[in-house]
Design a protein around this motif. Structure first.
Motif, PDB file in Angstrom:
ATOM      1  N   THR A   1     -24.772  42.986  -3.601  1.00  0.00           N
ATOM      2  CA  THR A   1     -25.995  43.733  -3.281  1.00  0.00           C
ATOM      3  C   THR A   1     -27.277  42.974  -3.601  1.00  0.00           C
ATOM      4  OG1 THR A   1     -26.018  44.815  -5.458  1.00  0.00           O
ATOM      5  CG2 THR A   1     -24.814  45.913  -3.681  1.00  0.00           C
ATOM      6  N   THR A   2     -27.178  41.868  -4.328  1.00  0.00           N
ATOM      7  CA  THR A   2     -28.393  41.129  -4.710  1.00  0.00           C
ATOM      8  C   THR A   2     -28.548  39.803  -3.961  1.00  0.00           C
ATOM      9  OG1 THR A   2     -27.219  40.139  -6.598  1.00  0.00           O
ATOM     10  CG2 THR A   2     -28.473  42.151  -7.007  1.00  0.00           C
ATOM     11  N   LEU A   3     -27.585  39.443  -3.140  1.00  0.00           N
ATOM     12  CA  LEU A   3     -27.697  38.194  -2.373  1.00  0.00           C
ATOM     13  C   LEU A   3     -28.865  38.282  -1.393  1.00  0.00           C
ATOM     14  CD1 LEU A   3     -23.922  37.516  -1.552  1.00  0.00           C
ATOM     15  CD2 LEU A   3     -25.328  36.401  -3.302  1.00  0.00           C
ATOM     16  N   LYS A   4     -29.642  37.212  -1.318  1.00  0.00           N
ATOM     17  CA  LYS A   4     -30.834  37.223  -0.474  1.00  0.00           C
ATOM     18  C   LYS A   4     -30.752  36.144   0.616  1.00  0.00           C
ATOM     19  CE  LYS A   4     -34.142  39.199  -3.742  1.00  0.00           C
ATOM     20  NZ  LYS A   4     -33.117  39.767  -4.642  1.00  0.00           N
ATOM     21  N   TRP A   5     -31.388  36.455   1.738  1.00  0.00           N
ATOM     22  CA  TRP A   5     -31.438  35.496   2.840  1.00  0.00           C
ATOM     23  C   TRP A   5     -32.124  34.206   2.404  1.00  0.00           C
ATOM     24  CZ3 TRP A   5     -28.510  36.144   6.902  1.00  0.00           C
ATOM     25  CH2 TRP A   5     -28.168  37.426   7.331  1.00  0.00           C
ATOM     26  N   ALA A   6     -33.131  34.318   1.554  1.00  0.00           N
ATOM     27  CA  ALA A   6     -33.874  33.135   1.119  1.00  0.00           C
ATOM     28  C   ALA A   6     -33.008  32.182   0.303  1.00  0.00           C
ATOM     29  CB  ALA A   6     -35.084  33.574   0.285  1.00  0.00           C
ATOM     30  N   ASP A   7     -31.912  32.686  -0.250  1.00  0.00           N
ATOM     31  CA  ASP A   7     -31.036  31.853  -1.080  1.00  0.00           C
ATOM     32  C   ASP A   7     -29.818  31.339  -0.315  1.00  0.00           C
ATOM     33  OD1 ASP A   7     -32.651  32.168  -3.331  1.00  0.00           O
ATOM     34  OD2 ASP A   7     -31.652  34.045  -3.909  1.00  0.00           O
ATOM     35  N   LEU A   8     -29.791  31.574   0.979  1.00  0.00           N
ATOM     36  CA  LEU A   8     -28.667  31.108   1.808  1.00  0.00           C
ATOM     37  C   LEU A   8     -28.921  29.698   2.308  1.00  0.00           C
ATOM     38  CD1 LEU A   8     -26.006  31.615   3.394  1.00  0.00           C
ATOM     39  CD2 LEU A   8     -27.456  32.576   5.235  1.00  0.00           C
ATOM     40  N   ASP A   9     -27.994  28.807   2.055  1.00  0.00           N
ATOM     41  CA  ASP A   9     -28.018  27.437   2.575  1.00  0.00           C
ATOM     42  C   ASP A   9     -26.918  27.340   3.631  1.00  0.00           C
ATOM     43  OD1 ASP A   9     -28.034  24.757   3.136  1.00  0.00           O
ATOM     44  OD2 ASP A   9     -27.611  24.093   1.085  1.00  0.00           O
ATOM     45  N   GLU A  10     -27.266  27.777   4.841  1.00  0.00           N
ATOM     46  CA  GLU A  10     -26.264  27.859   5.903  1.00  0.00           C
ATOM     47  C   GLU A  10     -25.705  26.489   6.274  1.00  0.00           C
ATOM     48  OE1 GLU A  10     -25.949  29.446  10.526  1.00  0.00           O
ATOM     49  OE2 GLU A  10     -27.552  30.216   9.213  1.00  0.00           O
ATOM     50  N   GLN A  11     -26.552  25.469   6.238  1.00  0.00           N
ATOM     51  CA  GLN A  11     -26.125  24.118   6.629  1.00  0.00           C
ATOM     52  C   GLN A  11     -24.979  23.620   5.753  1.00  0.00           C
ATOM     53  OE1 GLN A  11     -29.278  21.225   6.566  1.00  0.00           O
ATOM     54  NE2 GLN A  11     -27.950  19.507   7.129  1.00  0.00           N
ATOM     55  N   HIS A  12     -25.048  23.918   4.464  1.00  0.00           N
ATOM     56  CA  HIS A  12     -24.012  23.451   3.540  1.00  0.00           C
ATOM     57  C   HIS A  12     -23.037  24.560   3.155  1.00  0.00           C
ATOM     58  CE1 HIS A  12     -27.375  20.543   2.936  1.00  0.00           C
ATOM     59  NE2 HIS A  12     -26.356  19.681   2.965  1.00  0.00           N
ATOM     60  N   SER A  13     -23.123  25.685   3.855  1.00  0.00           N
ATOM     61  CA  SER A  13     -22.209  26.808   3.653  1.00  0.00           C
ATOM     62  C   SER A  13     -22.133  27.207   2.177  1.00  0.00           C
ATOM     63  CB  SER A  13     -20.806  26.469   4.174  1.00  0.00           C
ATOM     64  OG  SER A  13     -20.000  27.625   4.223  1.00  0.00           O
ATOM     65  N   ARG A  14     -23.288  27.520   1.604  1.00  0.00           N
ATOM     66  CA  ARG A  14     -23.330  27.946   0.215  1.00  0.00           C
ATOM     67  C   ARG A  14     -24.479  28.931   0.026  1.00  0.00           C
ATOM     68  NH1 ARG A  14     -26.204  23.360  -3.570  1.00  0.00           N
ATOM     69  NH2 ARG A  14     -28.103  23.128  -2.339  1.00  0.00           N
ATOM     70  N   ILE A  15     -24.462  29.624  -1.120  1.00  0.00           N
ATOM     71  CA  ILE A  15     -25.508  30.592  -1.411  1.00  0.00           C
ATOM     72  C   ILE A  15     -25.741  30.616  -2.917  1.00  0.00           C
ATOM     73  CG2 ILE A  15     -24.008  32.622  -1.714  1.00  0.00           C
ATOM     74  CD1 ILE A  15     -26.166  34.184  -0.066  1.00  0.00           C
TER      75      ILE A  15
END
Length: 367
Positions: A222-236
């Motif tokens: 519930t606390t994961l944020k879009w701003a903390d998503l690193d889609e290129q390296h598949s991590r958050i």
């Protein structure tokens, strides 16, 4: 200096009453007395008690008014910056018991033991009683140092040791419950149908699948944020990840397995949070569904019931079943040590049982 007065009792014996008086500005601010069978006992108590009252701040404490355990609990919860929901709820419930109305200065090991036995008699398991006592122990540990409340931490430690020997309390057993594919089928079908009826409700089918594939805890989801998503390296970045030695600021980058990343990408970017729902709503929906579907029943022991957190167990165990090494599994789960991961190595098969899972296209479909 106190006084000792000898008085004849009705039965002909002699009682020795030790009396202590303390004054401030000529006025009596504290008076107490206690009667003993011998003068020696009376004198010993008087010397001991006067030494206690002569300690810095002691007289102020005894004259400041009565502080109950409930008062100490309220102060602890109010001033503690970070306190988990479970701990806060547990402490609130303790205030309903007799021990909570006792004066803090009067609580002894035997009172703590009596409270634990009362919990056990009420149907709670030793593991649950142990959790209650452990949470209460935190209040005892800080009360005297931080707020000058006379709770005896050594009395708490003595009680815990004795209760453990008597098996009144024990540590929580490590869970090994994992959802079966048939149970997940029931849950997925239930929540897909619910989503069709109520499109504005939390997409629990996606949340359940994400918790499993990502191995994230309910609070973390519930606390994961879009701003903390690193889609290129598949991590958050998981902020304030749970850790016993670091309650705040434990921000950890974790790898996102392909399935978890696909579920994230299917979510609409309408809020800062990827899954903008409360833990209460998610937990309640999961619990109700498990009961409605017969996965959990009232008669079923807790170790056999399915909990939301068991999805994390399933996800980590899946990584090992797929042949992941410890460092690679930890890069997804966020665990720091092998000791923490050992409980998840109950490998029941090899390979990925979620390969070609029929629900994967459904949970990765755009909301």
């Amino acid at each position: 200096m106190g006084t000792i007065t000898a008085r004849k009792r009705k039965d002909g014996s002699t009682g020795f009453t030790a009396q202590i008086v303390r004054k401030k500005g000529g006025a009596i601010v504290w008076r107490e007395a206690k009667t003993f069978d011998t003068k020696r006992e009376a004198n010993s108590w008087m010397v001991f008690r006067e030494d206690e009252l002569d300690k810095p701040g002691a007289l102020d404490r005894v004259t400041a008014g009565r502080t109950t355990l409930a008062d100490a609990i309220d102060l602890y919860v109010k001033e503690r910056k970070e306190i988990g929901r479970t701990k806060a709820q547990c402490l609130r419930s303790i205030k309903k018991y007799k021990i909570a109305s006792m004066d803090c200065s009067a609580i002894k090991s035997s009172d703590i033991a009596a409270f634990a036995r009362e919990l056990l008699a009420g149907g709670r398991k030793p593991q649950t009683v142990g959790n209650y006592v452990s949470h209460l122990s935190a209040v005892f540990k800080d009360a005297r140092v931080l707020w000058d409340i006379p709770l005896d931490y050594q009395a708490m430690r003595d009680a815990q040791a004795a209760l453990t020997r008597q098996e009144t309390i024990s540590k929580s057993a490590k869970r090994d419950r994992r959802p079966s594919l048939s149970e997940l089928d029931l849950l997925m079908q239930y929540f897909v149908e619910r989503q069709a009826r109520a499109p504005q409700s939390a997409p629990m089918h996606k949340i359940i699948a994400f918790a499993l594939f990502s191995t994230r805890r309910q609070e973390e989801v519930t606390t994961l944020k879009w701003a903390d998503l690193d889609e290129q390296h598949s991590r958050i970045l998981v902020r304030d990840m749970k850790h016993p030695g670091q309650k705040k600021g434990n921000d950890v980058w974790v790898e996102l397995p392909p399935e978890a990343l696909a579920i994230i990408k299917s979510m609409p970017r309408k809020n800062p949070e990827i899954f903008p729902y409360t833990t209460d709503a998610i937990g309640a929906a999961f619990t109700r569904a498990c009961q409605f579907l017969g996965i959990n029943t009232e008669q079923m022991p807790d170790e056999d019931r399915l909990h939301f957190h068991d999805l994390r167990h399933e996800g980590v165990s899946r990584l090992f079943e797929m042949g992941r090494t410890i460092p690679l599994a930890a890069s997804v789960s966020g665990h720091r040590s092998w000791a923490s991961l050992k409980r998840y190595t109950d490998i029941r098969q090899t390979g990925d049982k979620y390969e070609n899972w029929k629900w994967l296209p459904v949970v990765t479909d755009t909301v």
